[in-house]
Structure formats: structure tokens, C-alpha cells
Write a protein that holds these residues in place. Structure first.
Motif, PDB file in Angstrom:
ATOM      1  N   SER A  19      -2.063  -0.339 -11.937  1.00 46.77           N
ATOM      2  CA  SER A  19      -1.512  -0.801 -10.660  1.00 46.77           C
ATOM      3  C   SER A  19      -0.546  -1.951 -10.862  1.00 46.77           C
ATOM      4  CB  SER A  19      -2.644  -1.255  -9.735  1.00 46.77           C
ATOM      5  OG  SER A  19      -3.249  -2.439 -10.242  1.00 46.77           O
ATOM      6  N   LYS A  20       0.116  -2.282  -9.770  1.00 48.29           N
ATOM      7  CA  LYS A  20       0.900  -3.515  -9.740  1.00 48.29           C
ATOM      8  C   LYS A  20       0.364  -4.378  -8.608  1.00 48.29           C
ATOM      9  CE  LYS A  20       4.691  -1.703  -6.850  1.00 48.29           C
ATOM     10  NZ  LYS A  20       4.121  -0.367  -6.600  1.00 48.29           N
ATOM     11  N   LYS A  21       0.684  -5.645  -8.623  1.00 46.33           N
ATOM     12  CA  LYS A  21       0.186  -6.580  -7.618  1.00 46.33           C
ATOM     13  C   LYS A  21       0.557  -6.097  -6.210  1.00 46.33           C
ATOM     14  CE  LYS A  21       0.501 -11.445  -6.191  1.00 46.33           C
ATOM     15  NZ  LYS A  21       1.123 -12.753  -6.479  1.00 46.33           N
ATOM     16  N   GLY A  22      -0.450  -6.097  -5.318  1.00 41.72           N
ATOM     17  CA  GLY A  22      -0.214  -5.695  -3.936  1.00 41.72           C
ATOM     18  C   GLY A  22      -0.428  -4.228  -3.652  1.00 41.72           C
ATOM     19  N   ASP A  23      -0.703  -3.420  -4.690  1.00 40.45           N
ATOM     20  CA  ASP A  23      -1.011  -2.001  -4.466  1.00 40.45           C
ATOM     21  C   ASP A  23      -2.289  -1.866  -3.652  1.00 40.45           C
ATOM     22  OD1 ASP A  23       1.154  -0.784  -5.638  1.00 40.45           O
ATOM     23  OD2 ASP A  23       0.192  -0.456  -7.582  1.00 40.45           O
ATOM     24  N   ILE A  24      -2.361  -0.800  -2.878  1.00 41.33           N
ATOM     25  CA  ILE A  24      -3.545  -0.543  -2.053  1.00 41.33           C
ATOM     26  C   ILE A  24      -4.483   0.403  -2.776  1.00 41.33           C
ATOM     27  CG2 ILE A  24      -4.360   0.468   0.125  1.00 41.33           C
ATOM     28  CD1 ILE A  24      -1.631  -0.411   1.329  1.00 41.33           C
ATOM     29  N   ILE A  25      -5.774   0.041  -2.762  1.00 40.73           N
ATOM     30  CA  ILE A  25      -6.802   0.857  -3.396  1.00 40.73           C
ATOM     31  C   ILE A  25      -7.937   1.068  -2.400  1.00 40.73           C
ATOM     32  CG2 ILE A  25      -8.517   0.972  -5.255  1.00 40.73           C
ATOM     33  CD1 ILE A  25      -6.597  -0.690  -6.965  1.00 40.73           C
ATOM     34  N   GLY A  26      -8.273   2.324  -2.135  1.00 42.18           N
ATOM     35  CA  GLY A  26      -9.310   2.642  -1.175  1.00 42.18           C
ATOM     36  C   GLY A  26     -10.708   2.582  -1.781  1.00 42.18           C
ATOM     37  N   ILE A  27     -11.691   2.262  -0.934  1.00 45.02           N
ATOM     38  CA  ILE A  27     -13.106   2.333  -1.326  1.00 45.02           C
ATOM     39  C   ILE A  27     -13.813   3.242  -0.331  1.00 45.02           C
ATOM     40  CG2 ILE A  27     -15.252   1.093  -1.792  1.00 45.02           C
ATOM     41  CD1 ILE A  27     -13.709  -1.470  -2.048  1.00 45.02           C
ATOM     42  N   LYS A  66      -2.565   8.648   4.569  1.00 46.75           N
ATOM     43  CA  LYS A  66      -1.122   8.891   4.702  1.00 46.75           C
ATOM     44  C   LYS A  66      -0.393   7.643   5.192  1.00 46.75           C
ATOM     45  CE  LYS A  66      -0.999  13.900   5.308  1.00 46.75           C
ATOM     46  NZ  LYS A  66      -0.669  15.032   6.223  1.00 46.75           N
ATOM     47  N   LYS A  67      -1.063   6.858   6.010  1.00 43.77           N
ATOM     48  CA  LYS A  67      -0.462   5.633   6.546  1.00 43.77           C
ATOM     49  C   LYS A  67      -0.322   4.567   5.459  1.00 43.77           C
ATOM     50  CE  LYS A  67       0.413   2.864  10.305  1.00 43.77           C
ATOM     51  NZ  LYS A  67       1.296   3.133  11.438  1.00 43.77           N
ATOM     52  N   THR A  68      -1.342   4.440   4.609  1.00 49.98           N
ATOM     53  CA  THR A  68      -1.370   3.341   3.633  1.00 49.98           C
ATOM     54  C   THR A  68      -0.913   3.750   2.240  1.00 49.98           C
ATOM     55  OG1 THR A  68      -3.708   3.815   3.163  1.00 49.98           O
ATOM     56  CG2 THR A  68      -3.245   2.164   4.861  1.00 49.98           C
ATOM     57  N   MET A  69      -0.977   5.031   1.907  1.00 45.52           N
ATOM     58  CA  MET A  69      -0.557   5.540   0.593  1.00 45.52           C
ATOM     59  C   MET A  69      -1.196   4.774  -0.568  1.00 45.52           C
ATOM     60  SD  MET A  69       1.445   8.123   1.232  1.00 45.52           S
ATOM     61  CE  MET A  69       2.427   8.385  -0.225  1.00 45.52           C
ATOM     62  N   PRO A  70      -2.524   4.736  -0.658  1.00 46.63           N
ATOM     63  CA  PRO A  70      -3.166   4.022  -1.768  1.00 46.63           C
ATOM     64  C   PRO A  70      -2.882   4.705  -3.102  1.00 46.63           C
ATOM     65  CG  PRO A  70      -4.782   5.338  -0.577  1.00 46.63           C
ATOM     66  CD  PRO A  70      -3.505   5.415   0.208  1.00 46.63           C
ATOM     67  N   ILE A  71      -2.874   3.924  -4.173  1.00 44.50           N
ATOM     68  CA  ILE A  71      -2.646   4.544  -5.487  1.00 44.50           C
ATOM     69  C   ILE A  71      -3.874   5.311  -5.940  1.00 44.50           C
ATOM     70  CG2 ILE A  71      -0.947   2.816  -6.198  1.00 44.50           C
ATOM     71  CD1 ILE A  71      -3.217   1.694  -8.055  1.00 44.50           C
ATOM     72  N   CYS A  72      -5.052   4.894  -5.435  1.00 47.10           N
ATOM     73  CA  CYS A  72      -6.279   5.606  -5.767  1.00 47.10           C
ATOM     74  C   CYS A  72      -7.360   5.300  -4.735  1.00 47.10           C
ATOM     75  CB  CYS A  72      -6.778   5.251  -7.171  1.00 47.10           C
ATOM     76  SG  CYS A  72      -7.245   3.517  -7.379  1.00 47.10           S
ATOM     77  N   VAL A  73      -8.396   6.131  -4.730  1.00 43.35           N
ATOM     78  CA  VAL A  73      -9.573   5.909  -3.900  1.00 43.35           C
ATOM     79  C   VAL A  73     -10.790   5.919  -4.814  1.00 43.35           C
ATOM     80  CG1 VAL A  73     -11.043   6.784  -2.049  1.00 43.35           C
ATOM     81  CG2 VAL A  73      -8.564   6.997  -1.855  1.00 43.35           C
ATOM     82  N   ARG A  91       0.549  10.654  -4.520  1.00 42.90           N
ATOM     83  CA  ARG A  91       0.371   9.534  -5.446  1.00 42.90           C
ATOM     84  C   ARG A  91      -1.069   9.064  -5.536  1.00 42.90           C
ATOM     85  NH1 ARG A  91       2.669   3.809  -3.746  1.00 42.90           N
ATOM     86  NH2 ARG A  91       0.887   3.126  -4.948  1.00 42.90           N
ATOM     87  N   THR A  92      -1.945   9.534  -4.636  1.00 42.18           N
ATOM     88  CA  THR A  92      -3.313   9.027  -4.553  1.00 42.18           C
ATOM     89  C   THR A  92      -4.254   9.773  -5.491  1.00 42.18           C
ATOM     90  OG1 THR A  92      -2.976   8.430  -2.227  1.00 42.18           O
ATOM     91  CG2 THR A  92      -5.241   8.535  -3.006  1.00 42.18           C
ATOM     92  N   GLU A  93      -4.854   9.031  -6.386  1.00 42.73           N
ATOM     93  CA  GLU A  93      -5.807   9.583  -7.350  1.00 42.73           C
ATOM     94  C   GLU A  93      -7.231   9.279  -6.880  1.00 42.73           C
ATOM     95  OE1 GLU A  93      -7.117   8.936 -12.064  1.00 42.73           O
ATOM     96  OE2 GLU A  93      -5.444   7.797 -11.190  1.00 42.73           O
ATOM     97  N   ILE A  94      -8.144  10.218  -7.092  1.00 40.79           N
ATOM     98  CA  ILE A  94      -9.563   9.977  -6.788  1.00 40.79           C
ATOM     99  C   ILE A  94     -10.253   9.528  -8.078  1.00 40.79           C
ATOM    100  CG2 ILE A  94     -11.728  10.975  -5.969  1.00 40.79           C
ATOM    101  CD1 ILE A  94     -10.055  13.089  -4.488  1.00 40.79           C
ATOM    102  N   ILE A  95     -10.875   8.348  -8.031  1.00 43.89           N
ATOM    103  CA  ILE A  95     -11.561   7.815  -9.210  1.00 43.89           C
ATOM    104  C   ILE A  95     -13.048   7.711  -8.920  1.00 43.89           C
ATOM    105  CG2 ILE A  95     -11.784   5.862 -10.792  1.00 43.89           C
ATOM    106  CD1 ILE A  95      -8.890   5.192 -10.328  1.00 43.89           C
ATOM    107  N   ASN A  96     -13.840   8.389  -9.715  1.00 42.76           N
ATOM    108  CA  ASN A  96     -15.291   8.307  -9.562  1.00 42.76           C
ATOM    109  C   ASN A  96     -15.778   6.958 -10.065  1.00 42.76           C
ATOM    110  OD1 ASN A  96     -18.235   8.692 -10.476  1.00 42.76           O
ATOM    111  ND2 ASN A  96     -17.842  10.543  -9.275  1.00 42.76           N
TER     112      ASN A  96
END
Length: 464
Positions: A19-27, A66-73, A91-96
């Protein structure tokens, strides 16, 4: 705490490499230690945490991503089907989470500096009147809200908190912030399904603080009153929140927990815990939603077109360092709702001579009957006290004579509900202009993922 710190730093290091600083990551995780590792790991990596409720509908999940476009969840196996059912952004990757915690080679540690104005998290409002909005919480907002809560609730290191509320919501996460800030003990439940076990844990662990929504407190007093009363020996306080609190529930809790403070608060995701009241110490203010929290200002902005008799009912506005500065990718709503540092909540209310605040209803929901303002919540509260009424919701309906009148929808228990009893009770307990012009029986009240009534869905019947 050292284990939490180690795991959070480990996750932060891994996230920094992708990631880069400020990227959005979902939980997308339930209440569990892994949620906490992920949440603080995201913050430590200089990224932004998108907090996703596990009970979210597919439609809302797709909308938020779709609104936030996280790099991963960051998620778990149990939620993979939910994520695979929707159209994920490319662009959104699912990470276990299990893979994320695997102790592989970390590579070079990345350190990113952040400040109070840096974005910490995004929490979508439940969208009771329109499409949900992404609330942007800066680090300074979270820190100040935590300080305000600690100052009023007097959290200490010796406190043991039982937390049954979702960490993806400000109610549950706020208590976690407070406990972590003072170095206390947090007992985290996945959900509130096993109420008996929750109460037994309070007694066994000598828990000092407990928070729950009114629905849960009602179920506890209804089914587990005896065991709940034993918690009085250990609990320093219990806390809840809602728009209008059932007076019978308040009295039951006073009776069962005479030595425990009963705190109530009013706030929004945009301005967490903006008022507090200790109900058992303010017996003459039981319908109030409290006074301003420490370091918080509240004012009532009324319509300028007409002079209103006391009480002066108007929109509740909040100011303080805990108030957000805007909504995610929504400049128009941000400008409309946040002006000169004041959050215009959309809630209507008034204050008494002692500066206690009273909730009247949502600005968009308040019904104007021939110039008289009518609160839907007041009618709903009266209706729910009638035998056989399981749920109730009121909306405004256009009327040629009065401009607008109240229309009541009820969910009833077959065999024990009588329409005549409801009509007579409402006429007895409400002013004439507040009585519904029409009452309809429905199977279910439409609600959001967070349980808020979607009045607009019922209003569509009139305006479509």
C-alpha cells in the motif's frame, strides 16, 4: 497488550509493502482479536480502515466498496461467499486474516508519519432516510471522542468492560478505545445471542462496565431479571443509547440495579457521544437525552420564518474537536451539514432551563399538521405500549386540509391485538392533531442493516 502490539505491528508491516499512505483497507470481521489486530495494524500502516458490519446486505457491501475502492478487504473464510457474490472493484483484493498473520519474511519495515488531521477510518451511516454516507473520522476526532468519554465515564485501569456491540460501529469501538486508552480489561463477545452467558461473565469476572442497546436491555430484564440483579454487586455503570427510552425499562433497571449508575448518551457516528445523562441521578429528567459532554457545544437552530412558543424546537447542532470535517466523496452534503465547525445533525430537539437536551424527531420525519410539529417517535412510543403491538412506525401523509397528517403502520401479534383498543388508547394519550389519520397493519417494518427504520420506503407509497 504486548501481544496486541506485536500482531498489529506485524500486520502494519505487511500492509505497508502493498500500500501507500492513505490507501483504504476494509475490515469484514466479527468481534474477535483478529479484528483488533487488523484495525490497529491498518492505522499504524498509515492507511485508512473501512469498517464493514458483518451483517451488511450484498447491495450495501457492493455500494461501499465501489464508493471507496479499497486496495484490499481483510476478512475470513466464512465471509468469502458474501464477497464473491458481489461485483468487487478490480483493484480490491480479498485477504484472509489467517494468511495475513502467517509469520513469513517481513522485508524492510516501513514507517509512515501521520498527524491528527490524517484520516483514520470510514464508517458508513445506516441510511435511514437516503443512501448511506461515508463518515470520515480523522485521528484527532477519535482521540477527542475517547477523551470526552473517559472524562465523563471515569474509566480507569482497574475497569473490566464487557463489550457485546459490534466493533464496526462507534458504540462498540468507542468502548474499546476507552479501555485501551486507560489500560483496562476488555471482555469481547462475538454477539449478544447468549444473554445468560454474558450476565454470568459479568458476575464471574467482576466486570465494572457494560453497554447494550435498549432492545438487549429489555430482553435481559424480561428473561433474566434475577441473574441481572446479581450484577449490581460489581457493575459501576451500564450505558445505552436511543432516541426515546422506554420509561418502564428505565424503572426496571433502577429496581434491579439500585447501586449501578445508568448512563444514557446521544451522538452520531459524525459526533460520537455528544451528550450524557446519568438517569438514576436525574430522576426529574428521565425523558432527556442529556447535557453536553465535556468539551462539546450544542445549540438549537430553529426556523426563522415563525416565532415558536416554548419549548424552542429546532435542529440540534454540535461543535467540538470530535466532530468530523466531511463525508467521503460527498462535498455537497459536507457543506450542507457541516458549517463553521457546527454539525447540523438533522435531529430536532429542544433544551430546558437547565440546558438538558430533549430529542423530538428527525428533521425530515417531523410531521407538520396545520403548522403544529408532530414527532413520529412520540406516536410510535404510545402505540407500542398497546397490547398486541410488536412494532410501529409513523410517516407523514399529504392532506388537502391540514397539509400533512400522521399515518401509522403497526406489526401485530395475531390473536392478542384489537384495533379498537389501539385507536382508543391513542385518542386518550395523544393530542387530537397527533392522532393518526390512518392505521395499517404490515408484516414487517423496513429497517437498515443497523436496525434503523427506513421511513422513506413507506413514504414511497404516497409519492411514487
Amino acid at each position: 497488550y504486548s501481544q496486541i502490539k506485536t500482531n498489529a505491528e506485524f500486520i502494519a508491516n505487511k500492509l505497508s509493502s502493498i500500500s501507500k499512505k492513505g490507501d483504504i483497507i476494509g475490515i469484514l470481521l466479527p468481534n474477535c482479536p483478529e479484528f483488533i489486530f487488523s484495525y490497529f495494524g491498518i492505522l499504524k500502516s498509515g492507511c485508512v480502515a473501512l469498517l464493514i458490519p458483518t451483517n451488511i446486505s450484498d447491495e450495501n457491501l457492493e455500494y461501499q466498496l465501489k464508493k471507496t475502492m479499497p486496495i484490499c478487504v481483510i476478512s475470513a473464510f466464512v465471509y468469502e461467499n458474501k464477497l464473491n457474490r458481489i461485483h468487487l472493484p478490480k483493484r480490491t483484493e480479498i485477504i484472509n486474516i489467517k494468511k495475513l498473520l502467517e509469520k513469513t519474511s517481513d522485508g524492510k519495515k516501513v514507517v509512515r508519519k501521520i498527524n491528527g488531521k490524517s484520516l483514520a477510518s470510514i464508517v458508513f451511516t445506516s441510511g435511514s432516510t437516503s443512501k448511506s454516507k461515508g463518515v470520515m473520522l480523522q485521528h484527532s476526532n477519535v482521540v477527542q471522542a475517547t477523551k470526552n468519554m473517559i472524562e465523563f465515564l471515569k474509566f480507569k485501569e482497574k475497569d473490566i468492560d464487557v463489550n457485546i456491540s459490534s466493533l464496526s460501529h462507534s458504540f462498540g469501538l468507542g468502548h474499546l478505545h476507552c479501555i485501551f486508552a486507560v489500560g483496562g480489561t476488555e471482555i469481547l463477545f462475538k454477539d449478544s445471542v447468549n444473554l445468560k452467558k454474558i450476565l454470568e461473565t459479568i458476575i464471574k469476572e467482576h466486570a465494572t462496565t457494560f453497554s447494550a442497546v435498549p432492545t438487549i436491555l429489555h430482553l435481559i430484564t424480561l428473561h433474566y431479571a434475577q441473574i441481572f440483579s446479581k450484577c449490581d454487586k460489581y457493575l459501576r455503570f451500564i450505558q445505552t443509547n436511543t432516541s426515546i427510552l422506554d420509561q418502564d425499562l428505565i424503572k426496571k433497571i433502577f429496581y434491579l440495579l439500585p447501586a449501578t449508575d445508568f448512563h444514557y448518551y446521544y451522538g452520531l457516528t459524525e459526533a460520537s457521544r455528544s451528550t450524557f445523562i446519568t438517569l438514576n441521578k436525574n430522576m426529574d429528567k428521565l425523558t432527556s437525552i442529556g447535557k453536553s459532554s465535556p468539551n462539546v457545544k450544542i445549540k438549537i437552530v430553529s426556523e426563522k420564518r415563525r416565532k415558536l412558543p416554548p419549548p424552542k424546537i429546532g435542529e440540534i447542532c454540535i461543535k467540538g474537536k470530535h466532530v468530523i470535517s466531511g463525508y467521503f466523496k460527498d462535498k455537497e452534503i459536507s457543506k450542507r451539514r457541516i458549517r463553521s465547525g457546527w454539525l447540523h445533525t438533522g435531529d430536532m430537539g429542544f433544551t430546558d432551563k437547565d440546558e438538558y437536551l430533549y430529542f423530538y424527531g428527525r428533521k425530515d420525519d417531523v410531521i407538520n399538521v396545520a403548522g403544529e410539529k408532530v414527532s413520529p417517535e412520540e406516536i410510535e412510543y404510545k402505540a407500542k405500549n398497546v397490547p398486541g403491538v410488536l412494532d410501529a412506525v409513523v410517516v407523514g401523509q399529504p392532506d388537502k386540509l391540514f397539509g400533512e397528517v400522521a399515518k401509522l403502520y403497526v406489526v401485530v401479534k395475531k390473536g392478542s391485538f384489537k384495533m379498537d383498543e389501539l385507536v382508543i388508547s391513542l385518542k386518550k394519550n395523544l393530542e387530537r392533531y397527533k392522532n393518526p389519520a390512518e392505521i395499517l397493519i404490515i408484516d414487517k417494518v423496513p429497517r437498515t442493516d443497523n436496525g434503523k427504520v427506513m421511513r422513506w420506503k413507506l413514504k414511497q407509497n404516497f409519492f411514487d
